[in-house]
Design a protein around this motif. Structure first.
Motif, PDB file in Angstrom:
ATOM      1  N   LEU A   1       0.831  -1.202   0.000  1.00 54.20           N
ATOM      2  CA  LEU A   1       0.000   0.000   0.000  1.00 54.20           C
ATOM      3  C   LEU A   1       0.861   1.244   0.000  1.00 54.20           C
ATOM      4  N   ARG A   2       1.958   1.221   0.741  1.00 51.01           N
ATOM      5  CA  ARG A   2       2.862   2.370   0.748  1.00 51.01           C
ATOM      6  C   ARG A   2       3.438   2.612  -0.645  1.00 51.01           C
ATOM      7  N   GLU A   3       3.810   1.519  -1.319  1.00 48.82           N
ATOM      8  CA  GLU A   3       4.375   1.652  -2.669  1.00 48.82           C
ATOM      9  C   GLU A   3       3.313   2.167  -3.641  1.00 48.82           C
ATOM     10  N   LYS A   4       2.083   1.708  -3.503  1.00 49.69           N
ATOM     11  CA  LYS A   4       1.001   2.173  -4.366  1.00 49.69           C
ATOM     12  C   LYS A   4       0.747   3.662  -4.147  1.00 49.69           C
ATOM     13  N   MET A   5       0.803   4.081  -2.888  1.00 46.06           N
ATOM     14  CA  MET A   5       0.641   5.500  -2.584  1.00 46.06           C
ATOM     15  C   MET A   5       1.795   6.309  -3.176  1.00 46.06           C
ATOM     16  N   ARG A   6       3.034   5.785  -3.057  1.00 45.30           N
ATOM     17  CA  ARG A   6       4.201   6.503  -3.582  1.00 45.30           C
ATOM     18  C   ARG A   6       4.105   6.683  -5.095  1.00 45.30           C
ATOM     19  N   ARG A   7       3.708   5.621  -5.810  1.00 47.58           N
ATOM     20  CA  ARG A   7       3.598   5.710  -7.267  1.00 47.58           C
ATOM     21  C   ARG A   7       2.498   6.699  -7.673  1.00 47.58           C
ATOM     22  N   THR A   8       1.393   6.673  -6.947  1.00 49.72           N
ATOM     23  CA  THR A   8       0.291   7.586  -7.261  1.00 49.72           C
ATOM     24  C   THR A   8       0.722   9.034  -7.068  1.00 49.72           C
TER      25      THR A   8
ATOM     26  N   ALA B   1       3.802  10.195  -7.036  1.00 47.57           N
ATOM     27  CA  ALA B   1       4.838  10.529  -8.012  1.00 47.57           C
ATOM     28  C   ALA B   1       4.210  10.878  -9.359  1.00 47.57           C
ATOM     29  N   GLY B   2       3.196  10.110  -9.749  1.00 49.80           N
ATOM     30  CA  GLY B   2       2.514  10.408 -11.005  1.00 49.80           C
ATOM     31  C   GLY B   2       1.813  11.755 -10.960  1.00 49.80           C
ATOM     32  N   MET B   3       1.195  12.078  -9.843  1.00 44.20           N
ATOM     33  CA  MET B   3       0.522  13.370  -9.708  1.00 44.20           C
ATOM     34  C   MET B   3       1.535  14.505  -9.768  1.00 44.20           C
ATOM     35  N   LEU B   4       2.683  14.316  -9.081  1.00 40.95           N
ATOM     36  CA  LEU B   4       3.712  15.357  -9.088  1.00 40.95           C
ATOM     37  C   LEU B   4       4.259  15.566 -10.486  1.00 40.95           C
ATOM     38  N   ALA B   5       4.487  14.453 -11.221  1.00 40.74           N
ATOM     39  CA  ALA B   5       4.991  14.578 -12.589  1.00 40.74           C
ATOM     40  C   ALA B   5       3.993  15.299 -13.477  1.00 40.74           C
ATOM     41  N   ARG B   6       2.723  15.069 -13.264  1.00 41.60           N
ATOM     42  CA  ARG B   6       1.685  15.735 -14.040  1.00 41.60           C
ATOM     43  C   ARG B   6       1.746  17.243 -13.835  1.00 41.60           C
TER      44      ARG B   6
END
Length: 324
Positions: A301-308, A310-315
Motif C-alpha cells: 500500500l505504501r508503494e502504491k501510494m508513492r507511485r500515485t 509521483a505520477g501526480m507530481l509529474a503531471r
C-alpha cells in the motif's frame, strides 16, 4: 392519544404508571389528563390506594373507517417519502387524515403543530436518492409472502447472478432500500437498486418462527464492518490530521484508528491502525488525508501510494496544457 389508548385498553392506570409507560414526568401526565378532560373526553380520576385515571364505562375512541391497507400503513404516516417509495403514499396520507379526524380538537391542533415543526429526511448529505424501480414489486412479495426469482447485480464475480429467495422484509437504511430474504444459503441481504429483474413465483413461503426483522438487521450491522474490512493500513498522522480523522474516515474506521493510537512521537505525530477493504478502495480516502498523513504499511500500500503521488507530481511539474 397514546395516553387515551392506554386507558382504553388497560382500564384504570395511576399517574405514575402512565408516566413510566409513556416515558414522561408525572407532571406531564397531570397536564395531559386536564387537556383530555377539557377536550370533552369522559375521563375521571379516583384517589386512594386503588385510585387512578379511568374512562367512562363504554367510551371508545373511533378511528373513522380505517381500511386494512391504511391500518398496515400507519407506521409510515410520519415518513411520506418512504411511503411513496413503497407505493403507499396515498394510503398513508389517508390513514393520517382519518387519525387526525378521530382526535379531539385540541389534540388535533397539537398533532398539526408537531407535523409543521418536525420533518424526517432519511438520505444522508451529498447523495441523491437511488432509483428503485423494483421496490413496489419487492414490497408486494413481502406482504404476500410470495417466493420470487431475482436477477441481481453484485460487486463480486460473477457480477450478475440469479437467486430464488423468500422475501422476509425490506429495510430503509440511510436512504437506501434493502431486501432481507431467506435463500438456500441462509438469510441474505440484497440492495433493491441492484435487482435488475424480479419474477413472482406461484408458490408462497412460511416465515421462520420467531424471525424478527429489526433484531436480524441490528445483528447484521454489528458484523458488517468485520466482514467488509479485510485489511489494515498503518498510518502516521500529524496532530491536525489525527484530530480531524473523523471527518474523513467512516465512523467505524475512525473509531478503530482512535482506539489503536500510540503515544505521539517526538514530532507530535501519532501512529494508528485503520481497517480498510482493500488497497485499491482505500487509496482515494488516504489521499484525502493530505500532507498530514503518511502510509507506513503494509509495504504494497505504501508503494502504491508513492507511485500515485509521483505520477501526480509529474503531471503538475510537466505543466499540463489547457484543453480547447
Amino acid at each position: 392519544m397514546s395516553a387515551l389508548l392506554l386507558l382504553q385498553t388497560r382500564g384504570r392506570m395511576t399517574a405514575q404508571e402512565l408516566a413510566d409507560t409513556l416515558e414522561v414526568s408525572v407532571r406531564t401526565v397531570y397536564r395531559d389528563m386536564e387537556s383530555l378532560c377539557a377536550s370533552g373526553i369522559p375521563l375521571y380520576g379516583e384517589s386512594g390506594p386503588d385510585g387512578g385515571y379511568r374512562l367512562l364505562e363504554g367510551y371508545r375512541t373511533r378511528l373513522t373507517g380505517l381500511t386494512a391497507d391504511e391500518a398496515g400503513a400507519l407506521f409510515l404516516t410520519g415518513l411520506p417519502g418512504a411511503a411513496a417509495d413503497l407505493g403507499l403514499g396515498a394510503v398513508a396520507a389517508e390513514a393520517r387524515l382519518k387519525l387526525s379526524a378521530a382526535l379531539p380538537p385540541e389534540l388535533r391542533e397539537r398533532a398539526e403543530r408537531s407535523r409543521q415543526r418536525i420533518y424526517v429526511d432519511i438520505p444522508g448529505w451529498y447523495q441523491g436518492s437511488e432509483e428503485t424501480p423494483r421496490l413496489a414489486e419487492v414490497a408486494s412479495a413481502v406482504w404476500g409472502q410470495q417466493r420470487v426469482r431475482i436477477r441481481y447485480e453484485r460487486w463480486a464475480t460473477p457480477h450478475e447472478v440469479i437467486r430464488t429467495v423468500d422475501p422476509y422484509g425490506v429495510v430503509l437504511k440511510a436512504g437506501r432500500w434493502y431486501l432481507v430474504a431467506g435463500s438456500a444459503h441462509g438469510v441474505r441481504t440484497y440492495r433493491v437498486s441492484r435487482i435488475n429483474e424480479l419474477e413472482s413465483l406461484t408458490e408462497t413461503f412460511t416465515r421462520p418462527a420467531g424471525f424478527d426483522l429489526a433484531a436480524h438487521w441490528h445483528e447484521y450491522l454489528a458484523t458488517f464492518d468485520a466482514r467488509r474490512f479485510l485489511d489494515e493500513a498503518v498510518l502516521r498522522l500529524s496532530a491536525e490530521a489525527f484530530e480531524g480523522i473523523g471527518q474523513v474516515l467512516e465512523p467505524a474506521a475512525a473509531r478503530a484508528a482512535a482506539e489503536s493510537a500510540a503515544e505521539p512521537d517526538a514530532d507530535g505525530w501519532t501512529q494508528v491502525i485503520v481497517p480498510v477493504e482493500s488497497a485499491e478502495r482505500a487509496l482515494p480516502t488516504l489521499l484525502s488525508l493530505g500532507v498530514g498523513a503518511e502510509v507506513v504499511g503494509p509495504p504494497s500500500l505504501r508503494e502504491k501510494m508513492r507511485r500515485t503521488l509521483a505520477g501526480m507530481l509529474a503531471r503538475y511539474e510537466g505543466g499540463g496544457q489547457a484543453q480547447e
